[in-house]
Every structure is written in C-alpha cells, then in structure tokens.
Design a protein around this motif. Structure first.
Motif, PDB file in Angstrom:
ATOM      1  N   MET A 159       0.789  -1.744  -0.310  1.00 37.73           N
ATOM      2  CA  MET A 159      -0.256   0.159  -0.162  1.00 37.73           C
ATOM      3  C   MET A 159       1.039   1.084   0.052  1.00 37.73           C
ATOM      4  SD  MET A 159      -3.442   1.047   2.637  1.00 37.73           S
ATOM      5  CE  MET A 159      -3.723  -0.641   2.345  1.00 37.73           C
ATOM      6  N   SER A 160       0.511   1.925  -0.816  1.00 41.41           N
ATOM      7  CA  SER A 160       1.009   3.453  -0.929  1.00 41.41           C
ATOM      8  C   SER A 160       0.638   4.191  -0.497  1.00 41.41           C
ATOM      9  CB  SER A 160       1.434   3.919  -2.209  1.00 41.41           C
ATOM     10  OG  SER A 160       2.656   4.908  -2.810  1.00 41.41           O
ATOM     11  N   THR A 161       1.622   5.057   0.366  1.00 40.44           N
ATOM     12  CA  THR A 161       1.007   6.811   1.399  1.00 40.44           C
ATOM     13  C   THR A 161       1.415   7.649   0.953  1.00 40.44           C
ATOM     14  OG1 THR A 161       3.605   6.989   2.478  1.00 40.44           O
ATOM     15  CG2 THR A 161       2.165   5.534   3.268  1.00 40.44           C
ATOM     16  N   ASP A 162       1.044   7.866  -0.705  1.00 42.67           N
ATOM     17  CA  ASP A 162       1.723   8.958  -1.653  1.00 42.67           C
ATOM     18  C   ASP A 162      -0.116   8.727  -3.226  1.00 42.67           C
ATOM     19  OD1 ASP A 162       2.312  10.463  -3.798  1.00 42.67           O
ATOM     20  OD2 ASP A 162       2.897   9.103  -4.590  1.00 42.67           O
ATOM     21  N   LEU A 163      -0.324   9.675  -2.886  1.00 37.87           N
ATOM     22  CA  LEU A 163      -1.845   9.881  -3.303  1.00 37.87           C
ATOM     23  C   LEU A 163      -1.952   9.846  -5.064  1.00 37.87           C
ATOM     24  CD1 LEU A 163      -4.958   9.650  -3.341  1.00 37.87           C
ATOM     25  CD2 LEU A 163      -4.715  12.324  -3.369  1.00 37.87           C
ATOM     26  N   VAL A 164      -0.159  10.604  -5.712  1.00 42.40           N
ATOM     27  CA  VAL A 164      -0.455  10.154  -6.555  1.00 42.40           C
ATOM     28  C   VAL A 164      -0.203   9.148  -6.981  1.00 42.40           C
ATOM     29  CG1 VAL A 164       1.350  11.272  -8.481  1.00 42.40           C
ATOM     30  CG2 VAL A 164       0.489  12.819  -6.795  1.00 42.40           C
ATOM     31  N   SER A 165       0.537   8.525  -6.767  1.00 45.66           N
ATOM     32  CA  SER A 165       0.697   7.059  -7.321  1.00 45.66           C
ATOM     33  C   SER A 165      -0.580   5.983  -6.830  1.00 45.66           C
ATOM     34  CB  SER A 165       1.767   6.117  -6.180  1.00 45.66           C
ATOM     35  OG  SER A 165       3.218   6.915  -6.484  1.00 45.66           O
ATOM     36  N   VAL A 166      -1.441   5.594  -5.345  1.00 48.58           N
ATOM     37  CA  VAL A 166      -2.386   5.417  -5.630  1.00 48.58           C
ATOM     38  C   VAL A 166      -3.625   5.975  -7.577  1.00 48.58           C
ATOM     39  CG1 VAL A 166      -4.526   4.691  -4.567  1.00 48.58           C
ATOM     40  CG2 VAL A 166      -2.893   5.551  -3.049  1.00 48.58           C
ATOM     41  N   LEU A 167      -3.707   7.588  -6.719  1.00 51.30           N
ATOM     42  CA  LEU A 167      -4.532   7.278  -8.207  1.00 51.30           C
ATOM     43  C   LEU A 167      -3.740   7.160  -9.978  1.00 51.30           C
ATOM     44  CD1 LEU A 167      -5.971  11.294  -7.208  1.00 51.30           C
ATOM     45  CD2 LEU A 167      -6.496   8.608  -6.838  1.00 51.30           C
ATOM     46  N   ALA A 168      -2.644   7.609  -9.696  1.00 45.60           N
ATOM     47  CA  ALA A 168      -1.786   6.678 -11.482  1.00 45.60           C
ATOM     48  C   ALA A 168      -2.351   7.739 -12.292  1.00 45.60           C
ATOM     49  CB  ALA A 168      -2.323   5.263 -11.241  1.00 45.60           C
ATOM     50  N   GLY A 169      -3.121   8.312 -11.769  1.00 43.37           N
ATOM     51  CA  GLY A 169      -2.753   9.620 -13.170  1.00 43.37           C
ATOM     52  C   GLY A 169      -4.427  10.004 -13.167  1.00 43.37           C
ATOM     53  N   ALA A 170      -5.435   9.375 -12.519  1.00 44.74           N
ATOM     54  CA  ALA A 170      -6.800   9.927 -12.635  1.00 44.74           C
ATOM     55  C   ALA A 170      -7.359  10.857 -11.993  1.00 44.74           C
ATOM     56  CB  ALA A 170      -7.769   8.493 -12.062  1.00 44.74           C
ATOM     57  N   ARG A 171      -7.963  11.822 -12.775  1.00 43.87           N
ATOM     58  CA  ARG A 171      -8.298  12.636 -12.547  1.00 43.87           C
ATOM     59  C   ARG A 171      -9.649  13.384 -11.785  1.00 43.87           C
ATOM     60  NH1 ARG A 171      -6.451  17.822 -15.374  1.00 43.87           N
ATOM     61  NH2 ARG A 171      -5.867  18.521 -12.890  1.00 43.87           N
ATOM     62  N   ILE A 172     -10.843  12.094 -11.986  1.00 41.71           N
ATOM     63  CA  ILE A 172     -11.739  12.722 -11.902  1.00 41.71           C
ATOM     64  C   ILE A 172     -12.121  11.855 -10.423  1.00 41.71           C
ATOM     65  CG2 ILE A 172     -14.821  12.340 -12.373  1.00 41.71           C
ATOM     66  CD1 ILE A 172     -12.598  14.703 -13.862  1.00 41.71           C
ATOM     67  N   MET A 173     -12.705  11.645  -9.492  1.00 37.50           N
ATOM     68  CA  MET A 173     -12.968  11.536  -8.118  1.00 37.50           C
ATOM     69  C   MET A 173     -14.203  11.287  -7.875  1.00 37.50           C
ATOM     70  SD  MET A 173     -10.955  11.475  -4.640  1.00 37.50           S
ATOM     71  CE  MET A 173      -9.361  11.186  -4.912  1.00 37.50           C
ATOM     72  N   PRO A 174     -15.378  10.217  -8.309  1.00 35.56           N
ATOM     73  CA  PRO A 174     -16.637  10.361  -7.757  1.00 35.56           C
ATOM     74  C   PRO A 174     -16.329  10.249  -6.656  1.00 35.56           C
ATOM     75  CG  PRO A 174     -16.053   8.859  -9.318  1.00 35.56           C
ATOM     76  CD  PRO A 174     -14.872   8.785  -8.976  1.00 35.56           C
ATOM     77  N   VAL A 175     -17.306  11.337  -5.216  1.00 40.20           N
ATOM     78  CA  VAL A 175     -18.086  10.988  -3.871  1.00 40.20           C
ATOM     79  C   VAL A 175     -19.279  10.164  -3.575  1.00 40.20           C
ATOM     80  CG1 VAL A 175     -17.811  12.486  -1.847  1.00 40.20           C
ATOM     81  CG2 VAL A 175     -15.710  13.338  -3.674  1.00 40.20           C
ATOM     82  N   LEU A 176     -19.269   9.310  -3.389  1.00 34.94           N
ATOM     83  CA  LEU A 176     -20.311   8.329  -3.052  1.00 34.94           C
ATOM     84  C   LEU A 176     -20.902   9.011  -1.046  1.00 34.94           C
ATOM     85  CD1 LEU A 176     -18.647   5.589  -5.255  1.00 34.94           C
ATOM     86  CD2 LEU A 176     -20.083   7.497  -5.739  1.00 34.94           C
ATOM     87  N   THR A 177     -21.998   8.914  -1.351  1.00 32.64           N
ATOM     88  CA  THR A 177     -22.880   8.298  -0.189  1.00 32.64           C
ATOM     89  C   THR A 177     -23.345   7.570  -0.592  1.00 32.64           C
ATOM     90  OG1 THR A 177     -22.822  11.079   0.146  1.00 32.64           O
ATOM     91  CG2 THR A 177     -24.102   9.788   2.150  1.00 32.64           C
ATOM     92  N   VAL A 178     -23.382   5.883   0.098  1.00 33.11           N
ATOM     93  CA  VAL A 178     -23.762   4.610  -0.294  1.00 33.11           C
ATOM     94  C   VAL A 178     -25.211   4.425   0.618  1.00 33.11           C
ATOM     95  CG1 VAL A 178     -24.137   3.184  -1.902  1.00 33.11           C
ATOM     96  CG2 VAL A 178     -22.283   4.380  -2.169  1.00 33.11           C
ATOM     97  N   PRO A 179     -25.948   4.591   1.164  1.00 32.62           N
ATOM     98  CA  PRO A 179     -27.006   3.829   2.264  1.00 32.62           C
ATOM     99  C   PRO A 179     -26.859   2.690   2.521  1.00 32.62           C
ATOM    100  CG  PRO A 179     -28.001   5.723   1.866  1.00 32.62           C
ATOM    101  CD  PRO A 179     -26.585   5.821   0.640  1.00 32.62           C
ATOM    102  N   ASP A 180     -26.951   1.950   0.996  1.00 37.28           N
ATOM    103  CA  ASP A 180     -27.309   0.716   0.729  1.00 37.28           C
ATOM    104  C   ASP A 180     -25.800  -0.631  -0.168  1.00 37.28           C
ATOM    105  OD1 ASP A 180     -28.591  -1.941   0.322  1.00 37.28           O
ATOM    106  OD2 ASP A 180     -30.435  -1.190  -1.049  1.00 37.28           O
TER     107      ASP A 180
END
Length: 209
Positions: free
Chosen positions: A1-22
């Motif tokens: 597991m990486s502590t670097d968000l840049v590595s985790v996202l690997a170039g992804a620039r759109i991050m859906p933010v989700l609230t999911v009750p079910d």
C-alpha cells in the motif's frame, strides 16, 4: 500500500465522491463508475453501512477506493481494514494524519485557509483537499493558496459540477477533482446506473481533453 496519493491515483483526475446508504447498491455502482471510465472513488464514511460499502467496492478491483469524511483515528483504522487505499478528511486533524501514516495509507486532509495548509506542510504532507472549494471562492481561492505554496497539490471538492470542472482541471496545482454530481442519492434511489455511467464518462472525458 502506498502513502503517496499520486501513486494511488495513477493519473486519474476525476474522483466520484459517494454517499451510499445501501450496501446492495455498491457492486452495480462500481460497475457503472468503471464503465464510465472512473479509476478511483471516495466513499463517505458517514453512513451506518459505510464499511460494507467500501469493502464491496474495493473488492470490485477496477477502482482505487478511499474513505471520505474520516474524522477520527478509529474511523481511519476501520476504513483501512475495509480496504481503503486512501483516507480523506474534511479538515485537518493531526491524530488522523498520524494514524494513517502508521497504517501506511495515503491521507488527504481538508484545508480552507493558509494556516491549515501550513500545518499540513509541517506534518510533511504535500497533497491536500481544498474544501468546500466552491463556497470558499472556487478557482480564485485556489489561485490565492497555490501561489505561495507551489509545492502543494490540491484535490478541490465541494460544490463542484461539470460546469466548473474545466477551470479546476486547467490549474497546474490540481491533482484531481472530487465531485458528487456523478452519482447522487437520487441516482441510487431510482437505480439509475446508466445515468451514473453517462455522467461519469462525461466528467472523465473532460479530464482527458
């Protein structure tokens, strides 16, 4: 597991933010997001079944899934155990940052002022969440904060929709954009996964042009 968000996202620039009750909606939601081209997602840790949702979406395999709205070190621990690859907070809480570091997971605290940003820098972080981005002044505030802190990468979140997307994405200090318009509570209530896929694809396309 990486502590670097840049590595985790690997170039992804759109991050859906989700609230999911079910939790039952987690798998089809993950399918719709990945079909739309999303490669990451933030699951808000503020519903009773957030851990189950996060676990199901993390197991999907097509998304780098993180936990959002994390307020305490204990929530950070539960999120990581459920499969979170990164942790996002609405504000800066030193105990959360320290615990995430101990857990070996990327942490993105929220900041709204230069003083909060300086606290994050003092803690050794170089990526922060600008929150709530639009109510704070949008790209004007982003410009004002980025100028004296050129080493910082921002993840603006809060009040952002497709109409504001291009302005943020064009900014060199922006790593990614967080937004909830792609998968709202209304989409999930009516099972509109095709709508989620379409809005996600629209956002991802904006992030690659």
């Amino acid at each position: 597991m990486s502590t670097d968000l840049v590595s985790v996202l690997a170039g992804a620039r759109i991050m859906p933010v989700l609230t999911v009750p079910d939790p039952a909606t987690a798998a089809p939601l993950a399918d719709a997001l990945t079909a739309g081209g999303a490669r990451c997602a933030e699951v808000a840790f503020r519903t009773p079944d957030a851990e189950q949702v996060l676990k199901a979406m993390a197991a999907h395999g097509g998304l780098a899934v993180g936990a959002g709205t994390v307020l305490t070190p204990q929530q950070a621990e539960r999120a990581v155990q459920a499969g979170a690859r990164f942790v996002v907070s609405p504000g800066y809480v030193e105990e959360v940052v320290v615990r995430c570091r101990e857990l070996g997971v990327a942490v993105v605290p929220g900041i709204a002022t230069a003083s909060e940003l300086m606290r994050a820098l003092k803690a050794g972080l170089d990526t922060v969440k600008l929150f709530p981005a639009e109510p704070l002044g949008g790209t004007r505030t982003l410009n004002a904060l980025a100028a004296p802190f050129p080493q910082v990468r921002f993840v603006p979140t809060g009040g952002i929709g497709l109409a504001q997307l291009s302005g943020y994405l064009a900014h060199p200090a922006v790593l990614a954009i967080g937004g909830s318009w792609m998968a709202t509570a209304a989409h999930l209530e009516r099972g509109d996964y095709d709508g989620i896929r379409r809005l996600t694809a629209e956002a991802v396309e904006s992030g690659t042009t």
